[in-house]
Design an enzyme around this catalytic site. Structure first.
Site, PDB file in Angstrom:
ATOM      1  N   HIS A 113     -63.548  47.623  77.257  1.00 39.69           N
ATOM      2  CA  HIS A 113     -62.469  46.724  77.664  1.00 39.69           C
ATOM      3  C   HIS A 113     -61.076  47.286  77.461  1.00 39.69           C
ATOM      4  O   HIS A 113     -60.103  46.711  77.941  1.00 39.69           O
ATOM      5  CB  HIS A 113     -62.595  45.397  76.918  1.00 39.69           C
ATOM      6  CG  HIS A 113     -63.595  44.501  77.548  1.00 39.69           C
ATOM      7  ND1 HIS A 113     -64.934  44.784  77.555  1.00 39.69           N
ATOM      8  CD2 HIS A 113     -63.456  43.346  78.252  1.00 39.69           C
ATOM      9  CE1 HIS A 113     -65.582  43.838  78.196  1.00 39.69           C
ATOM     10  NE2 HIS A 113     -64.725  42.956  78.623  1.00 39.69           N
ATOM     11  N   ASP A 152     -62.446  48.724  89.539  1.00 40.00           N
ATOM     12  CA  ASP A 152     -63.459  49.699  89.959  1.00 40.00           C
ATOM     13  C   ASP A 152     -63.109  50.410  91.270  1.00 40.00           C
ATOM     14  O   ASP A 152     -63.725  51.420  91.603  1.00 40.00           O
ATOM     15  CB  ASP A 152     -64.811  48.998  90.128  1.00 40.00           C
ATOM     16  CG  ASP A 152     -65.387  48.551  88.810  1.00 40.00           C
ATOM     17  OD1 ASP A 152     -65.110  49.216  87.791  1.00 40.00           O
ATOM     18  OD2 ASP A 152     -66.108  47.542  88.784  1.00 40.00           O
ATOM     19  N   ARG A 187     -66.079  70.780  69.224  1.00 31.77           N
ATOM     20  CA  ARG A 187     -67.113  69.804  69.514  1.00 31.77           C
ATOM     21  C   ARG A 187     -67.231  69.523  70.998  1.00 31.77           C
ATOM     22  O   ARG A 187     -66.385  69.894  71.800  1.00 31.77           O
ATOM     23  CB  ARG A 187     -66.715  68.462  68.886  1.00 31.77           C
ATOM     24  CG  ARG A 187     -67.162  68.275  67.499  1.00 31.77           C
ATOM     25  CD  ARG A 187     -66.810  66.869  67.032  1.00 31.77           C
ATOM     26  NE  ARG A 187     -66.737  66.872  65.570  1.00 31.77           N
ATOM     27  CZ  ARG A 187     -66.141  65.953  64.859  1.00 31.77           C
ATOM     28  NH1 ARG A 187     -65.532  64.941  65.468  1.00 31.77           N
ATOM     29  NH2 ARG A 187     -66.123  66.026  63.545  1.00 31.77           N
ATOM     30  N   GLU A 238     -70.530  54.341  83.166  1.00 37.19           N
ATOM     31  CA  GLU A 238     -71.562  53.547  82.498  1.00 37.19           C
ATOM     32  C   GLU A 238     -72.793  53.376  83.393  1.00 37.19           C
ATOM     33  O   GLU A 238     -73.893  53.123  82.913  1.00 37.19           O
ATOM     34  CB  GLU A 238     -71.026  52.183  82.069  1.00 37.19           C
ATOM     35  CG  GLU A 238     -70.370  51.424  83.204  1.00 37.19           C
ATOM     36  CD  GLU A 238     -69.851  50.042  82.816  1.00 37.19           C
ATOM     37  OE1 GLU A 238     -70.187  49.526  81.754  1.00 37.19           O
ATOM     38  OE2 GLU A 238     -69.071  49.488  83.610  1.00 37.19           O
ATOM     39  N   GLY A 275     -67.633  51.483  85.308  1.00 44.10           N
ATOM     40  CA  GLY A 275     -68.079  51.789  86.666  1.00 44.10           C
ATOM     41  C   GLY A 275     -69.595  51.715  86.739  1.00 44.10           C
ATOM     42  O   GLY A 275     -70.268  52.704  86.479  1.00 44.10           O
TER      43      GLY A 275
END
Lengths: 341, 341, 341, 341
Positions: free
Chosen positions: C270, C127, C162, C221, C170
């Site tokens: 992951h 992170d 699209r 996230e 994070g």
């Protein structure tokens, strides 16, 4: 001769290589002209074109996706669709079409040929489930991406003594999961062709845990348990099949409970279809594109280009699409050898 | 049953995958035991072994090279070599050998079988020049490495409006150069099977220069000019062939002078054979290893595992090695379509 | 001197490089001995060890994860945990510990030092949110993986016109999303540090659609909308923040509805933390490991190794963990320049 | 305001990212216009331009090389070169130049600024040898390519119990060799800054051979032996230095003879500078481009954009080029820890 090219269905690494090769051979060796139809069958229906010559395509060999864009439009599901194609082709002076696509796109090409439109088909699907051809381009790239993902997941699984379930594309055929599972050293491989017993799967994981080993389970999005599989948002049908989506999550949850091991699900999804094609896919796509230019030049319409052994051949398009090519039992057995501890 | 495994000749991505698969199937399904012989045929000659069971091989699938190490030792060129092999096998209780290697290693396996030693062969060469099999593992990995190299060289060629000559492995067969050349979008591809005219090559480069385009030339280390090729440290033979090595440098020097463009030669060399195998090679190698375990179990000796279409089959070893599989004219024509501007 | 090494928290590419470097320098230059504690702090608490010398670690430089395994065990949350560590260290003759981990692991190391256990810390988090160090190893690898994913997603987004929303790790700091977003050419980047306006985001996508351009949105996230964000399984707190998870799905659904464009969410999860470390991370991890061996040798305990500019320095461990290092406004502004058409 | 952009010297991954970011920020935030000068300084001298707006540059972020092409033309070595630049800039209405390049290109920018031409500089060199900036873009990509090459070479070295010498770019500074050597786990690293003793190098290899270990030696193309080094086509100068080129071959030949081990040399050459930039280089290049647009907007000419710690700052251009930034002794010591067995 003036030839239209279009790409239909999901994008796939190698589409641009097909376009490039066909344009090169047609213009250089046969003096043909090319025109690109954009958005799959929508292009010829609505007359949406883009220029397509060597200057446009020379540099696109290593680009994933399609410079012609794509869609799932089907002229047989649109009022006047076929007539529009004929009218637009006539207006643009286009004598024949090279249609690059999967089951749907090629199905249309078969019908159009019967209806008097000159078509040749080039098979495309990362699922590798078209018949009559050993492989379709895009498959090798997708399998490599999934394998690389499994390679990475092993380090997390090992470091944390976990089980990781990786969900791989494939609703009806397990080719991608089978190949990536074998290549990535998965300890269990679950595919749509063979219903699985979740208890047995969990036992494999448990045995490995007891032996001090992490586990990777590779599962197709279309795999289904023999019994008991209920997806979060899904329903179980009469055959124990469920609505697609969420298989990885279900398998992970069951393993966690049954084998008492921390388990995570990873969904590869669209990551598998993008990016530059592998060398295998670039060569295959190029060869198919060259053959398509030849077929058009010879007026050999209604044919699909196919790879058989090391040869590129032509077969009736419907032979590619009539039957879904699924994983035979003996190929699945290759993966089963590695199941468990 | 106790089975010895050895790897001979140059290292190749996928060797470990073969070993792993054979050990898995043999131990798990047939109850066989395995022993590793180190350093190719030197291992059984001198009795140099290493343990070989599932714990040893489970994690080696993604490793390039060979955990058994390799050599070019030939028991038929060593006084008493064959007898030593028989004696050591007897002493170790080894009933049969799985020999993984190229022309030389498999040639020995053929002779040993005739001399009463139970052998099966698994073909290995990044050159893809063994017969009877559509592909050999290692080839796909090598082609991908070479293709990635060409992709990178394009950016330098384009930025500096240069010609770059990339020399690719292949002394007698041009498979790697053909595939990497097509996959990398090379503007000229030169292979051992077809003598080239350096004047014509330089003209392609010149035309491209005049059109404002950089050029990549892919050349096999064993390619040769029709006439005039003299390597720095080499000699021209009666057929205009020269001693190997330095072809890339010669081609670059000639282009520089004839087309008056800055030209560099890059020799890929050993970079092409190392590293983790591609998914294609891992799957192929695994399937060959599984089949080898089956062949040994069935006592089907003197056979080589081979890929034909999508099937793994067994053929007499000598059918793989009798004739060098070279690039046919029609496959080279695929590359020629892209020559020049 | 005898030194224990442990790795705590989530696995991270570069952990093995730290271990390897510390062992090398300590054994070769200072004559120290090493012992590996398995499963993070659980190792010294329960006395679970593994041998750790040069033969064990020489080949692990390029391996992701940690050969010592990891856990989230905290000795301060376990009755008698600290005493157990002291007792086991005494019994094993271990004089000092090198603790490699993130906020939690290093927090323990700070307390243990105060409680009389000799500790040095090596910061680890993909992170990049520890203070006092410019970067932490693992971050560069994770950012490259996410960038490569975005590169691939572009081809699908472009081919199908699209919008694709890619959710990147994070929860509290947006470093990974910021760097991967900039590197991948994302058209919108959303991070936890700056609440976003979903209407504005959807408008960017709409404008691009009208200009005939696909869109990639990179979202952490832990990012949250100013108002209105309700996750499927989550709740909105008093500040409009929601329980973590599902942000990508929510953003995609909102864009689809507001901008009327097909939109997909991809969760990298992951996939970002596994695999071989990049060169940057291998070099950084190696330098930190070397410095840790020096610090232990000098008895400079309670220190964390840190990268400042091009130098590796030592700072009090708590300086690394006291304050979460978040993305400053001016760095986010770098990404904002590229928002929209 | 109308701004010209040019790229000089060898191509480098990240050049396009700089161009793209400068154009984006200048046009979007300051309303500037941009024009591309092709072929480095040759562009403004001869008035060779190309359009440069967001549509042109939006998609070039991940492309290696430079869309502006490059050259080594120096206006101060061409009669009337400077005047031509002024005249062309005036004629085209160009107020300022962003010059992206290495020592030579930036040296010209310094002089031109003194001569009244508004210039800002962006440092570029894969060698990382410019002062005043912690890193230059392109370096990270090149180091990753070289590291990946070493990873691959290990499998061949191990399988055949060989020594492999890998020659890495760097004529005057050993940064690339140092970082790739450490990252690849090389057992000896030789750089231009520290003359080496070939006897000592050979002894390291010998000791490893006796311990049953293969060896990788990483050597800069500009490294030199303390004594005795004579290159095939080179000469030894008074200081024992030799003409560049062929160092890898010499080192390999000496090791082969002295340590009696099969040894091969691999020259990476141009493979190190091509291809898509790493995430690190894309982010760094983007930040430098944004800052260059700011500097031009503020009229802050004569400045070079630089990375210091995590900040992008501006320094006088000459501070970047006055002194070559070489590897300090203490950084080389990091590599030396790993020399030998």
């Amino acid at each position: 001769m003036r030839i239209g090219v279009l790409t239909g269905g999901g994008d796939c690494p190698g589409l641009n290589a097909v376009i490039r090769a066909a344009v090169r051979k047609g213009t250089k060796e046969y003096g043909h002209e090319f025109v690109g139809f954009r958005y799959g069958w929508r292009g010829p229906i609505e007359g949406i074109t883009q220029p397509l010559d060597w200057d446009v395509v020379e540099g696109i060999l290593d680009q994933g996706g399609t410079i012609l864009h794509s869609s799932r439009t089907n002229p047989y599901k649109i009022e006047g669709g076929v007539e529009a194609i004929k009218k637009n082709m006539a207006a643009l002076g286009v004598d024949a079409l090279i249609a690059i696509g999967g089951e749907d796109t090629l199905g249309v090409a078969t019908k159009l040929t019967a209806d008097g439109v000159n078509c040749v088909g080039v098979p495309k699907t990362i699922d590798n489930d078209l018949s009559g051809t050993d492989y379709t381009f895009g498959f090798d790239t997708a399998v490599n991406i999934a394998t690389e993902a499994i390679d990475r997941l092993w380090t997390t699984a090992d470091s944390h003594d976990r089980c990781i379930v990786v969900e791989i594309m494939g609703r009806h055929a397990g080719w991608m999961t089978l190949h990536a599972g074998i290549a990535g050293g998965a300890n269990v491989v679950l595919i749509p062709e063979v219903a699985f017993d979740i208890e047995k799967v969990a036992n494999f994981v448990k045995e490995r845990k007891e032996a001090g080993k992490a586990t990777i389970v590779a599962v197709s999005e279309g795999a289904h348990a023999e019994t008991g599989m209920v997806l979060k948002d899904g329903e179980v049908d009469a055959f124990g099949h469920v609505k697609l989506g969420g298989v990885g999550d279900w398998v992970a949850a069951e393993i966690k409970e049954r084998a008492e091991i921390e388990t995570r699900a990873i969904i590869l999804g669209h990551l598998q279809r993008g990016g530059t094609p592998t060398a295998f896919d670039r060569v295959l796509a190029t060869r198919l594109g060259l053959e398509a230019a030849d077929a058009v030049n010879e007026g050999d319409f209604g044919k699909m280009m196919a790879l058989q052994g090391t040869n590129v051949v032509r077969i009736p398009i419907h032979e590619g699409t009539d039957v879904l090519k699924t994983v035979p039992v003996e190929r699945y057995a290759d993966a089963e050898v590695f199941f468990g501890v």
